[in-house]
Every structure is written in C-alpha cells, then in structure tokens.
Design a protein around this motif. Structure first.
Motif, PDB file in Angstrom:
ATOM      1  N   ASP A  56      -3.726  -4.167   1.914  1.00  0.00           N
ATOM      2  CA  ASP A  56      -3.802  -4.616   2.885  1.00  0.00           C
ATOM      3  C   ASP A  56      -3.635  -4.801   4.265  1.00  0.00           C
ATOM      4  N   VAL A  57      -2.510  -3.622   3.710  1.00  0.00           N
ATOM      5  CA  VAL A  57      -1.147  -4.303   5.754  1.00  0.00           C
ATOM      6  C   VAL A  57      -2.140  -2.013   5.927  1.00  0.00           C
ATOM      7  N   TYR A  58      -2.716  -1.583   5.577  1.00  0.00           N
ATOM      8  CA  TYR A  58      -3.573   0.106   5.892  1.00  0.00           C
ATOM      9  C   TYR A  58      -4.132  -0.690   5.961  1.00  0.00           C
ATOM     10  N   SER A  59      -5.414  -1.523   5.255  1.00  0.00           N
ATOM     11  CA  SER A  59      -6.060  -2.564   6.057  1.00  0.00           C
ATOM     12  C   SER A  59      -6.752  -3.187   7.654  1.00  0.00           C
ATOM     13  N   LEU A  83      -0.563   2.314   9.000  1.00  0.00           N
ATOM     14  CA  LEU A  83      -1.300   4.048   8.464  1.00  0.00           C
ATOM     15  C   LEU A  83      -0.392   4.671   8.458  1.00  0.00           C
ATOM     16  N   ASN A  84       0.525   3.858   7.792  1.00  0.00           N
ATOM     17  CA  ASN A  84       1.432   5.160   7.411  1.00  0.00           C
ATOM     18  C   ASN A  84       1.337   5.902   6.165  1.00  0.00           C
ATOM     19  N   ARG A  97       5.206   1.191   5.019  1.00  0.00           N
ATOM     20  CA  ARG A  97       4.625  -0.046   6.682  1.00  0.00           C
ATOM     21  C   ARG A  97       5.536  -0.920   6.615  1.00  0.00           C
ATOM     22  N   PRO A  98       5.113  -1.374   7.114  1.00  0.00           N
ATOM     23  CA  PRO A  98       5.384  -3.076   7.405  1.00  0.00           C
ATOM     24  C   PRO A  98       4.843  -4.624   6.918  1.00  0.00           C
ATOM     25  N   SER A  99       5.729  -5.330   6.420  1.00  0.00           N
ATOM     26  CA  SER A  99       5.244  -6.561   5.744  1.00  0.00           C
ATOM     27  C   SER A  99       4.579  -6.907   6.538  1.00  0.00           C
ATOM     28  N   MET A 100       3.914  -7.827   6.552  1.00  0.00           N
ATOM     29  CA  MET A 100       2.577  -8.463   7.611  1.00  0.00           C
ATOM     30  C   MET A 100       3.018  -9.746   8.075  1.00  0.00           C
TER      31      MET A 100
END
Length: 450
Positions: free
Chosen positions: A268-271, A339-340, A346-349
């Motif tokens: 979801d973080v990538y999206s 987008l890593n 990737r960071p948390s939301m």
C-alpha cells in the motif's frame, strides 16, 4: 468464464437457505465476540459458510440498514440515467436520496448506490468483503457505508454521497479546474490517514487497490478511501506476508507483489508513492498515449525525484509555478522513499503523515505573475499633478521654501509644460514596467517636446 455463467444460488446456497447454516451462524457470532472484528479470511475462503444472511446476526448489523431492491429503485428513480454518477470495476453508481421515511432514524441525505455488475471484474465475494469491512470500521477518511441490499441475485451497496467525486477526475480531466497545491497536499494527507488507520488495526488491513479513482472527495475536498472489495487481512504473529493471487491495478501495484504474490502493508505504501507522483506531475501512472519512455510514470519520474534541480521538469504545468519549493522537495523525497524497490526501506504510513502535515504551513508559494495596468493620459495627468502637490506640501512643511523655488527654476515647470504638449499616448490594456518606461522616455525626447 464458466463461473460467470453460474448463479449466486448455486455458488452460495447458504445465502438462499437460512436453515442450512443455523449452527454455523451461531459459531460465527461467537467467533466475533472473541475477536475485534470478523476476519476477512473467513469470507474469502470459498468453503466458508459465512454469507449475506449471516450479516443480520452480526454484531455490526446495527451500523447498517438493509434495503430492498424496490426501495433502492425508488431512491434512485429506478436507476435513472439522470442520476448516473459513473462506473467502476464493481458496477454502475447512481445518486439517490434517503430520509427517515425510508428507514426510521435514517438521516435525510443524498447517497450513492452501487450496483454489482455480474459481468464485471468483481463479484459476490468482493461485495461481501466491502459490507463486512465497512460495517465494522469507521474513520473520517474511509467512505461511510450506510447499508446494503442482498435480494435474489442482486447485490447493491449504499454509501454516503461524495459531492466532488473522485481524485482521478480532478487531476486528469482536460477541462476541469486544476487542483491547487495546498488542496493536493490536503488530499494526500487525508488518504494517508485512511491507510494508516487500516494498517494500525489489531488485525491489519491491506487495502490492495490504492489509486486516484478510489479516493473520493467531499464538498471540502476531504479525502475518503472507497472500494474495499480487494482488501485483505495483513500478516499476523510471526508471518511476514500473506500469499494471494495477484489483484489490483497495473501501475500502482508494488513490484515484489506482482512478482511473488506476497502481500504486506508496504504494498500500500508503494501505491501511495505512485499517487504522490500523480499529484506532483498531473500525469497518470500508466498512459500509452505518452512517448514510450514516459508511459510508466514511476520509471520516468524516479531520476527527477533524486535531483532537486530537476524538479521543475516534473511538476504539473497546470499549477503554473504556484507551489511551495520547499514543500515540493519534501514530497519528492517522500515519494522516492515510498517507491523504494526494497519494501523494508519504505516508510510507514504514520511516518508519511508526519512528513506531509507540516507542508500545509509552508508559505513560500509565489503570489502569481505581476501585471501592470497602464493608466490613460487623463489618469497620468492627475497622478503627476498629485505628485507635484505632494512634493510642495512636504517642502513647505519642512520649511524649505528656497529649495522649492530652486526646484521650479531648474526646470520643473518646463518638464510639466512638455507633458502638456505631448502626443497622445495610445491606451493599451496591459503594459510591463519596462514597456511603459520606454514609451514615456521616447515621447519626452521627441522634437515636439523639446
């Protein structure tokens, strides 16, 4: 394709035969009492007996209204084309209106009624996922499910009406007004809060279909996530991921999920990073109409995200430079993190929200291009006269009468006389400062003004 030809009755017999699952219904209710919410895995399993008829016995049933098909036809004027709002993977959506005459205690309000298209991309299972999930979860940044209809083979959902539609239309429609920079950031923060809420549940929820068309906006441009049919429970305990068949939208899905089917909240973080790119650039995640090297937005934009000196090439031209330079750098760096290629990097939301919220307070947004409106000859004479009177008043006030006389002797009246006999200035609607100066200088030096 063979499945589509089968009826819901043959696929889910317990939905149409309440007596056949009384024991299962009781066990399901007891299972609800032992956990914070019904697990989505319970309804995604094809062998599960949990279905629509169990909903009325569930602990969250009081949150939802059960409508009949006849009532929804009245609410939407028989699904009139004049009330048509749009269509997605689930099916067509129509606007309607409900009040306490339809259901006692129901607040009078406009609603959006979504009708399942049996030939569409989604089916009964996605409909049931949406009902079970939104029947239990409430958050300001999740669209509110008001009720549902499960009648024969008909599956419908009734939501709160979102006056501004979805983010996709505002970003990409050719004739829509461009979203201002701060509005884009407000929407990004609202969507991030919705995802953070889902990920922070005792049983984490992976949205799995985060994209601009699933972000709805109310009249104040508050963002709310919609369309939860593809949502899945996240890994629990020692599990690192959930293995599923690959679902979602091309261009938004994380590369590791596409390659392996391994699902985590980091997908979801990538999206979210893809949507941040769309907010920055005003370009779609995938667009075959663009040149070959630019069709995939992530591949094209990533090099620019790392170089602050090239960010201007990335930005949506419809913003016309009206955005915070410092804010843009922060958002670009955040998008690059999201987008890593490595999910753990990737960071948390929650971290995403901490980065985005301060950007709303940045004040380094240009005020817009400067436009000088050239005065007419009459206005110029009044201005010059006013300037003369002001100068004389200041000189008199300071007791400098001698300086005032010297000023007159040194040609003040001669310059004024020159303006009295000048050629008429052509009136133009807009002058730049430089153009106005050149015009006045040339007229002053003309033979008739010497």
């Amino acid at each position: 394709m063979a499945i589509k030809k089968m009826t819901w009755r043959s696929l889910f017999p317990s939905c149409f035969n309440p007596k056949s699952h009384n024991l299962d219904s009781t066990s399901q209710v007891s299972k609800q009492n032992s956990a914070s919410r019904i697990s989505l895995s319970d309804i995604s399993d094809t062998g599960s007996s949990f279905c629509a008829s169990d909903l009325s016995n569930s602990k969250f049933a009081s949150n939802l209204h059960i409508f009949t098909l006849a009532e929804l036809k009245v609410i939407t004027s028989n699904f009139s084309s004049s009330n048509f709002l749009g269509e997605g993977g689930f099916g067509p959506v129509h606007k309607g209106f409900v009040d306490d005459k339809c259901r006692p205690g129901l607040e009078a309000q406009p609603v959006a009624v979504k009708l399942l298209d049996h030939d569409g991309d989604q089916g009964h299972r996605e409909w049931l996922t949406e009902v079970v999930l939104l029947g239990q979860l409430r958050h300001p940044n999740l669209v509110k499910l008001i009720g549902y209809c499960c009648e024969d083979e008909h599956r419908l959902l009734v939501y709160e009406y979102m006056a501004r539609g979805n983010l996709e239309n505002h970003l990409f429609r050719r004739y829509s007004s461009p979203l201002p920079w701060l509005t884009r950031m407000k929407i990004a923060i609202g969507a991030a809060k919705g995802l953070a809420f889902l990920h922070g549940e005792e049983k984490p929820v992976i949205y799995r279909d985060f994209k601009t068309s699933n972000i709805l906006l109310d009249s104040d441009c508050n963002a709310k996530l919609s369309d939860f049919g593809l949502a899945k429970d996240g890994p629990e305990g020692d599990d690192t991921h959930v293995s599923t068949r690959i679902m979602g939208t091309h261009g938004y899905a994380a590369p590791e999920y596409v390659m392996t089917g391994h699902l985590t909240t980091m997908n979801d973080v990538y999206s979210f990073g893809v949507v941040l790119l769309e907010l920055l650039t005003g370009k779609r995640a995938m667009d075959k109409k663009r040149p070959a090297r630019e069709q995939n937005l992530v591949e094209w934009a990533k090099p620019y995200l790392k170089d602050h000196h090239k960010l201007d090439r990335l930005m949506d031209p419809r913003l016309e430079g009206q955005y915070s330079s410092e804010g843009t750098k922060k958002v670009a760096a955040l998008a690059h993190q999201c987008l890593n290629h490595y999910p753990k990097s990737r960071p948390s939301m929650k971290h995403v929200i901490k980065i985005l919220e301060p950007i709303l307070k940045y004040t380094d947004i240009p005020a817009g291009p400067f436009i000088y409106i050239a005065p007419t000859e009459e206005k110029m004479d009044r201005t010059l006269s006013g300037c003369k009177e002001t100068d004389e008043a200041k000189l008199k006030e300071n007791g400098n009468e001698d300086k005032r006389e010297a000023k007159k002797e040194n040609g003040y009246n001669r310059r004024r006389k020159g303006y009295r006999h000048k050629h008429r200035i052509r009136s133009h609607a807009v002058y730049s400062d430089t153009a106005l100066y050149k015009t006045l200088r040339n007229e002053t030096k003309s033979p008739g003004n010497k």
